[in-house]
Design a protein around this motif. Structure first.
Motif, PDB file in Angstrom:
ATOM      1  N   ARG A  80      14.957  12.976  38.267  1.00  0.00           N
ATOM      2  CA  ARG A  80      14.769  12.731  40.252  1.00  0.00           C
ATOM      3  C   ARG A  80      14.090  14.165  40.660  1.00  0.00           C
ATOM      4  NH1 ARG A  80      17.518   8.317  43.297  1.00  0.00           N
ATOM      5  NH2 ARG A  80      18.086   6.974  41.182  1.00  0.00           N
ATOM      6  N   TYR A  81      13.801  14.827  39.807  1.00  0.00           N
ATOM      7  CA  TYR A  81      12.986  16.463  40.030  1.00  0.00           C
ATOM      8  C   TYR A  81      12.128  16.299  41.005  1.00  0.00           C
ATOM      9  CZ  TYR A  81      12.695  21.374  39.847  1.00  0.00           C
ATOM     10  OH  TYR A  81      11.775  22.563  40.764  1.00  0.00           O
ATOM     11  N   ASP A  82      11.332  16.700  42.261  1.00  0.00           N
ATOM     12  CA  ASP A  82      10.531  17.690  42.281  1.00  0.00           C
ATOM     13  C   ASP A  82      10.330  18.565  43.233  1.00  0.00           C
ATOM     14  OD1 ASP A  82       7.888  17.711  43.921  1.00  0.00           O
ATOM     15  OD2 ASP A  82       8.552  15.835  45.251  1.00  0.00           O
ATOM     16  N   LYS A  83       9.188  19.426  42.304  1.00  0.00           N
ATOM     17  CA  LYS A  83       9.568  21.057  42.819  1.00  0.00           C
ATOM     18  C   LYS A  83       9.015  21.202  44.476  1.00  0.00           C
ATOM     19  CE  LYS A  83       6.620  22.784  38.363  1.00  0.00           C
ATOM     20  NZ  LYS A  83       5.657  23.253  38.226  1.00  0.00           N
ATOM     21  N   GLY A  84       8.647  20.145  44.683  1.00  0.00           N
ATOM     22  CA  GLY A  84       8.537  20.114  46.539  1.00  0.00           C
ATOM     23  C   GLY A  84       9.564  19.579  47.381  1.00  0.00           C
TER      24      GLY A  84
ATOM     25  N   LYS B 278      23.392  14.080  44.405  1.00  0.00           N
ATOM     26  CA  LYS B 278      24.316  12.587  45.000  1.00  0.00           C
ATOM     27  C   LYS B 278      24.384  11.523  43.866  1.00  0.00           C
ATOM     28  CE  LYS B 278      26.036  11.074  48.430  1.00  0.00           C
ATOM     29  NZ  LYS B 278      26.656  11.004  49.825  1.00  0.00           N
ATOM     30  N   ALA B 279      22.393  10.945  43.894  1.00  0.00           N
ATOM     31  CA  ALA B 279      22.452   9.979  42.597  1.00  0.00           C
ATOM     32  C   ALA B 279      22.575  10.283  41.291  1.00  0.00           C
ATOM     33  CB  ALA B 279      20.703  10.177  42.845  1.00  0.00           C
ATOM     34  N   VAL B 280      21.959  11.992  40.841  1.00  0.00           N
ATOM     35  CA  VAL B 280      21.927  12.111  39.319  1.00  0.00           C
ATOM     36  C   VAL B 280      23.974  12.277  38.758  1.00  0.00           C
ATOM     37  CG1 VAL B 280      20.265  12.719  39.129  1.00  0.00           C
ATOM     38  CG2 VAL B 280      21.389  14.662  39.637  1.00  0.00           C
ATOM     39  N   THR B 281      24.843  12.482  39.513  1.00  0.00           N
ATOM     40  CA  THR B 281      26.139  12.753  38.993  1.00  0.00           C
ATOM     41  C   THR B 281      27.051  12.362  39.439  1.00  0.00           C
ATOM     42  OG1 THR B 281      26.246  13.894  41.223  1.00  0.00           O
ATOM     43  CG2 THR B 281      25.550  15.325  39.717  1.00  0.00           C
ATOM     44  N   LEU B 282      26.948  10.896  41.103  1.00  0.00           N
ATOM     45  CA  LEU B 282      28.325  10.261  41.037  1.00  0.00           C
ATOM     46  C   LEU B 282      28.168   8.217  40.222  1.00  0.00           C
ATOM     47  CD1 LEU B 282      28.265  10.276  44.951  1.00  0.00           C
ATOM     48  CD2 LEU B 282      29.911  11.568  42.953  1.00  0.00           C
TER      49      LEU B 282
END
Length: 127
Positions: free
Chosen positions: A39-43, A54-58
């Motif tokens: 889900r990471y994006d430099k921009g 929220k998407a990766v921790t909930l």
């Protein structure tokens, strides 16, 4: 983890309100990149960063988290806490609410990991 959360709270109260907070440093922190995975994006914008956190921790159910989600939460909280000095103690408004929502979802985990009950807080409080 509790100490990190406490540090974030204290830093918020003593922050320099004359500076505009940014999420630039948090977006490029290795821990955040690792926590967000694909889900990471430099921009990404601060709003995108908040949504990704929220998407990766909930979990699917409120208050239920996998080990992977808890590790991601820890990494994000540490990155945010470490970046508060650079940002004058504040958080970008687009990151503030998503992070608060995630922290609220982890309240049971914090209480259980600390092993404290309300009675313990009273018994161990400063007189």
């Amino acid at each position: 983890m509790f100490v990190c959360l406490l540090g974030v709270g204290v830093a918020w109260f003593v922050r320099d309100f004359s500076r505009q907070p940014s999420c630039e440093g948090k977006r490029h922190d290795q821990r955040v990149e690792k926590a967000l995975g694909d889900r990471y994006d430099k921009g990404m914008t601060c709003a995108d960063l908040g949504a990704a956190v929220k998407a990766v921790t909930l979990g699917k159910q409120p208050g239920e988290h996998s080990l992977r989600q808890a590790q991601a939460m820890k990494d994000v909280v540490l990155a945010v806490a470490d970046g508060l000095d650079e940002d004058g103690g504040g958080l970008d408004q687009n990151l503030r609410l998503p992070l608060a929502e995630v922290l609220a979802d982890y309240r049971v985990d914090l209480r259980e990991n600390m092993g404290l009950t309300p009675v313990d807080h009273v018994r161990n409080g400063v007189a």
